[in-house]
Write a protein that holds these residues in place. Sequence first.
Motif, PDB file in Angstrom:
ATOM      1  N   ALA A 280       0.922  -1.149   0.255  1.00 46.18           N
ATOM      2  CA  ALA A 280      -0.002   0.139   0.062  1.00 46.18           C
ATOM      3  C   ALA A 280       0.947   1.371   0.145  1.00 46.18           C
ATOM      4  O   ALA A 280       0.251   2.428   0.048  1.00 46.18           O
ATOM      5  N   HIS A 281       2.146   1.097   0.127  1.00 43.56           N
ATOM      6  CA  HIS A 281       3.065   2.340   0.018  1.00 43.56           C
ATOM      7  C   HIS A 281       3.914   2.020  -1.300  1.00 43.56           C
ATOM      8  O   HIS A 281       4.379   0.982  -1.295  1.00 43.56           O
ATOM      9  N   PRO A 282       3.945   3.107  -1.990  1.00 45.34           N
ATOM     10  CA  PRO A 282       4.986   3.132  -3.308  1.00 45.34           C
ATOM     11  C   PRO A 282       6.131   2.370  -2.771  1.00 45.34           C
ATOM     12  O   PRO A 282       6.913   1.743  -3.583  1.00 45.34           O
ATOM     13  N   TYR A 283       6.988   3.005  -1.767  1.00 43.48           N
ATOM     14  CA  TYR A 283       8.189   2.501  -1.585  1.00 43.48           C
ATOM     15  C   TYR A 283       8.189   0.852  -1.467  1.00 43.48           C
ATOM     16  O   TYR A 283       9.216   0.255  -2.001  1.00 43.48           O
ATOM     17  N   THR A 284       7.281   0.427  -0.693  1.00 45.05           N
ATOM     18  CA  THR A 284       7.247  -1.054  -0.521  1.00 45.05           C
ATOM     19  C   THR A 284       7.143  -1.710  -1.992  1.00 45.05           C
ATOM     20  O   THR A 284       7.636  -2.804  -2.169  1.00 45.05           O
ATOM     21  N   GLY A 285       6.221  -1.098  -2.687  1.00 52.34           N
ATOM     22  CA  GLY A 285       6.034  -1.727  -4.204  1.00 52.34           C
ATOM     23  C   GLY A 285       7.515  -1.649  -4.825  1.00 52.34           C
ATOM     24  O   GLY A 285       7.723  -2.814  -5.530  1.00 52.34           O
ATOM     25  N   ILE A 286       8.292  -0.534  -4.839  1.00 56.93           N
ATOM     26  CA  ILE A 286       9.541  -0.531  -5.347  1.00 56.93           C
ATOM     27  C   ILE A 286      10.691  -1.594  -4.941  1.00 56.93           C
ATOM     28  O   ILE A 286      11.191  -2.158  -5.384  1.00 56.93           O
ATOM     29  N   LEU A 287      10.512  -1.391  -3.453  1.00 57.37           N
ATOM     30  CA  LEU A 287      11.426  -2.468  -3.068  1.00 57.37           C
ATOM     31  C   LEU A 287      11.404  -3.907  -3.543  1.00 57.37           C
ATOM     32  O   LEU A 287      12.336  -4.658  -3.970  1.00 57.37           O
ATOM     33  N   LEU A 288       9.969  -4.242  -3.437  1.00 55.65           N
ATOM     34  CA  LEU A 288       9.599  -5.610  -3.842  1.00 55.65           C
ATOM     35  C   LEU A 288      10.042  -5.761  -5.308  1.00 55.65           C
ATOM     36  O   LEU A 288      10.425  -7.016  -5.715  1.00 55.65           O
ATOM     37  N   ASP A 289       9.982  -4.872  -6.123  1.00 57.92           N
ATOM     38  CA  ASP A 289      10.126  -4.943  -7.421  1.00 57.92           C
ATOM     39  C   ASP A 289      11.724  -4.844  -7.631  1.00 57.92           C
ATOM     40  O   ASP A 289      11.854  -5.372  -8.941  1.00 57.92           O
ATOM     41  N   ALA A 290      12.270  -4.630  -7.001  1.00 54.32           N
ATOM     42  CA  ALA A 290      13.761  -4.276  -7.245  1.00 54.32           C
ATOM     43  C   ALA A 290      14.564  -5.660  -7.092  1.00 54.32           C
ATOM     44  O   ALA A 290      15.869  -5.554  -7.404  1.00 54.32           O
ATOM     45  N   VAL A 291      13.983  -6.415  -6.220  1.00 53.68           N
ATOM     46  CA  VAL A 291      14.428  -7.722  -5.999  1.00 53.68           C
ATOM     47  C   VAL A 291      14.912  -8.600  -7.201  1.00 53.68           C
ATOM     48  O   VAL A 291      13.885  -8.815  -8.059  1.00 53.68           O
ATOM     49  N   PRO A 292      16.172  -8.936  -7.809  1.00 52.50           N
ATOM     50  CA  PRO A 292      16.411  -9.585  -8.873  1.00 52.50           C
ATOM     51  C   PRO A 292      15.884 -11.058  -8.446  1.00 52.50           C
ATOM     52  O   PRO A 292      15.777 -11.544  -7.609  1.00 52.50           O
ATOM     53  N   LYS A 293      15.182 -11.648  -9.739  1.00 54.86           N
ATOM     54  CA  LYS A 293      14.466 -12.860  -9.599  1.00 54.86           C
ATOM     55  C   LYS A 293      15.336 -13.993 -10.321  1.00 54.86           C
ATOM     56  O   LYS A 293      15.670 -13.752 -11.539  1.00 54.86           O
ATOM     57  N   PRO A 294      15.603 -15.116  -9.710  1.00 55.97           N
ATOM     58  CA  PRO A 294      16.348 -15.836 -10.532  1.00 55.97           C
ATOM     59  C   PRO A 294      15.402 -16.929 -11.210  1.00 55.97           C
ATOM     60  O   PRO A 294      14.985 -17.952 -10.836  1.00 55.97           O
ATOM     61  N   ALA A 295      15.247 -16.672 -12.546  1.00 54.37           N
ATOM     62  CA  ALA A 295      14.411 -17.476 -13.341  1.00 54.37           C
ATOM     63  C   ALA A 295      14.977 -17.184 -14.822  1.00 54.37           C
ATOM     64  O   ALA A 295      15.620 -16.072 -14.966  1.00 54.37           O
ATOM     65  N   ALA A 296      14.562 -18.193 -15.616  1.00 58.11           N
ATOM     66  CA  ALA A 296      14.776 -17.926 -17.082  1.00 58.11           C
ATOM     67  C   ALA A 296      13.761 -16.933 -17.519  1.00 58.11           C
ATOM     68  O   ALA A 296      12.844 -16.517 -17.072  1.00 58.11           O
ATOM     69  N   GLY A 297      14.317 -16.292 -18.546  1.00 55.57           N
ATOM     70  CA  GLY A 297      13.619 -15.375 -19.251  1.00 55.57           C
ATOM     71  C   GLY A 297      13.680 -13.959 -18.503  1.00 55.57           C
ATOM     72  O   GLY A 297      12.754 -13.318 -18.076  1.00 55.57           O
ATOM     73  N   LYS A 298      14.828 -13.243 -18.250  1.00 61.94           N
ATOM     74  CA  LYS A 298      15.258 -12.314 -17.391  1.00 61.94           C
ATOM     75  C   LYS A 298      14.643 -11.053 -18.108  1.00 61.94           C
ATOM     76  O   LYS A 298      13.759 -11.076 -18.829  1.00 61.94           O
ATOM     77  N   LYS A 299      15.254  -9.750 -17.764  1.00 62.38           N
ATOM     78  CA  LYS A 299      14.831  -8.434 -18.281  1.00 62.38           C
ATOM     79  C   LYS A 299      13.522  -8.314 -18.182  1.00 62.38           C
ATOM     80  O   LYS A 299      12.637  -8.772 -18.888  1.00 62.38           O
ATOM     81  N   ARG A 300      13.078  -7.304 -17.284  1.00 64.12           N
ATOM     82  CA  ARG A 300      11.853  -6.867 -17.178  1.00 64.12           C
ATOM     83  C   ARG A 300      11.781  -5.264 -17.023  1.00 64.12           C
ATOM     84  O   ARG A 300      12.885  -4.807 -16.619  1.00 64.12           O
ATOM     85  N   LYS A 301      10.814  -4.707 -17.266  1.00 63.43           N
ATOM     86  CA  LYS A 301      10.594  -3.119 -17.145  1.00 63.43           C
ATOM     87  C   LYS A 301      10.332  -3.020 -15.820  1.00 63.43           C
ATOM     88  O   LYS A 301       9.205  -3.758 -15.116  1.00 63.43           O
ATOM     89  N   ARG A 302      10.995  -2.297 -15.048  1.00 60.70           N
ATOM     90  CA  ARG A 302      10.543  -1.955 -13.904  1.00 60.70           C
ATOM     91  C   ARG A 302      10.710  -0.540 -13.410  1.00 60.70           C
ATOM     92  O   ARG A 302      11.521   0.274 -13.990  1.00 60.70           O
ATOM     93  N   ILE A 303      10.030   0.077 -12.368  1.00 56.51           N
ATOM     94  CA  ILE A 303       9.971   1.381 -12.036  1.00 56.51           C
ATOM     95  C   ILE A 303      11.276   1.513 -11.164  1.00 56.51           C
ATOM     96  O   ILE A 303      11.202   0.935 -10.097  1.00 56.51           O
TER      97      ILE A 303
END
Lengths: 331, 333
Positions: B248-271
């Motif tokens: 519910a807070h943009p900071y939390t959203g960005i933190l969650l989004d910034a975690v690199p995910k170990p999976a095939a098919g990398k590269k995503r657009k993120r804020i």
Amino acid sequence: MALLDVENLDVSLSTAMGPARAVRGLNISLEKGETLGIVGESGCGKSMTALALMGLLPDNGTTEGTISLQGEDLLLKSEKEMCKIRGNRMAMIFQEPMTSLNPVHTVGRQIMEPLRLHRGLSKSEAFKETIGLMERVGIPNPSERVHNYPHQLSGGQRQRVMIALALSCSPDILIADEPTTALDVTIQDQILELIQNLVDEEGMALILISHDLGVIAENTEKVAVMYGGAVVESGPTDQIFGNLAHPYTQGLFAAMPKLGMGRNGRLTTIPGTVPDLINLPAGCTFTDRCPLATDECGTTAPSISTVEAGHKVTCHHIDQAINGRGEGLYK
Amino acid sequence: MSKTVLKVSKLVRHYPLPKESLFADPKFVYALNGVSFEIKEGKSFGIVGESGCGKSTLARNVMALEPTDSGSVQILGEEVVGKTFNELRPLRQHFQMVFQDPYGSLDPHHTVGRIVAEPLAAIGKLPSQEKTERVAEVLSSVGLKPTDVDKYPHEFSGGQRQRIAIARALITKPELIVADEPVSALDVSVQAQVLNLLRDLQDSFGVTYMFISHDLAVVEYLCDEVAVMYLGSIVEKGRTEDLFASPAHPYTGILLDAVPKPAAGKKRKRIQLSGSVTGQTEKRSGCAFRDRCPMVDDRCKRETPTLREVAPDHFAACHYSKKMMEHGLSKPS
């Protein structure tokens, strides 16, 4: 001819307890513009590989094999010749930007150093170029920041200075050894994006070293997983992450807490610890931690087998490992 | 309703900076600006945030390791703030701490037995027979051998050292363990062992954890509740599942989004967050996150958002948390 060709590289460090074999039989081939990731836990030889490539091994280190950069064997070069290559054709970004920058010189002066040394620019030209570089790596207010000392910058900005330094002579190969480990996730994101963009623009080759599987998956084309000084699995990144084969890689992946897995599952652990590099076991180095190990593993070193095109695995029980992947090898 | 082990209310800690000149106004680092939360018995409470957000200051204040400016910390109903060192001593057996660096936090000159037995001195005199028994018992509960008591810390690997540190915290049978980044210095395979150990200990002894980490995945794995901190304040707090599923807070959203995910098919657009953490030395009106927030508008500069309930047991300090929860991160239109 590949840009960088490493063949059978062995690095050993002489210690009071005997020689520690930090890297064994390493083969790497890197073309222009390619990105290679090296993953592994501490003590697996990933940093020693980077230092050997740069000719920066500690005094007690010896190397065998060949490292050829566009056909020239770097291991045969004298220190004087290496000085011309280091920072010029190959550059490195270190893990801890605070300890790798000199605290008594301004950051501007440190970025100017390779420009004057390798490119022979005059002081004023180098200064102008420095400000340009700092702007390129996204340091706000470069004309003021150029006079700052490292302690006056934040961790992310210091790492940007390191990148500016590494980029100053447009190297052919950029080696980044855990460039974001000391940084927060949001800053890590910015730094990795910056390195990615610069690599794309300059067309240089990148060797990215990290212990974080996520960082490697998102930023590299090829990957090599190291354990106990040797590569146990290598191949195209997407293929490896889509098709984990070696028991160690599977264990490493399963041991990582991943976002979204919640608290219901339990983390898989790999029993035991990394092998002692001084008394390496005779066979496969992963034997005492591997769930599939048999007597054969303890006595003979496994050879490299190819799973798919370019995807190589060093394991005796590769079929069993791939078949067991569904329910997990570690119980 | 289970009892509350730790209750922190309106905790404030400002560190004075050296004056720039004799007549200058004193300046402060605003490390904690009124932090409040509660932890129930047997639960794990996670605190996440970037470096410099006040996580470790919070831990030190909860542990009464440094003076607090104002606010209160109650452990098992007992006020900790304002007590003298001697008054605190007998209370310390109820709350223990595990530090980040397993290399720096164990005295290299002492044997493991001595290190682990040290907190028992705070309880008072114990017969040495009982001491030895408790050391052996606690060592085996963290997966070390009772014969390890005569070894020195350098004979152990990083993961084993962290087990020693956990054993030392457990020996007084504390109700609360404050763990400040206990696994961030460890390798992935060893980190998993220590995380599982922490969970098992909670199951068997019912200890309560206050768990500080910058790694969101680790917090998700271990904690029942999470608080996200930014510049000395809690910006979002709630049950782990809720908070990670719909931040519910943009900071939390960005933190969650910034975690690199170990999976095939990398590269995503993120804020991405522009800019770095704003300085903590000035106190300003408005939202602390406004300089880096992708959803910022005029209101954020005027009004300081307060922590309010956006869903049952889910609190956030953002004017636009409703929008954030419905549409995710976006620029205000």
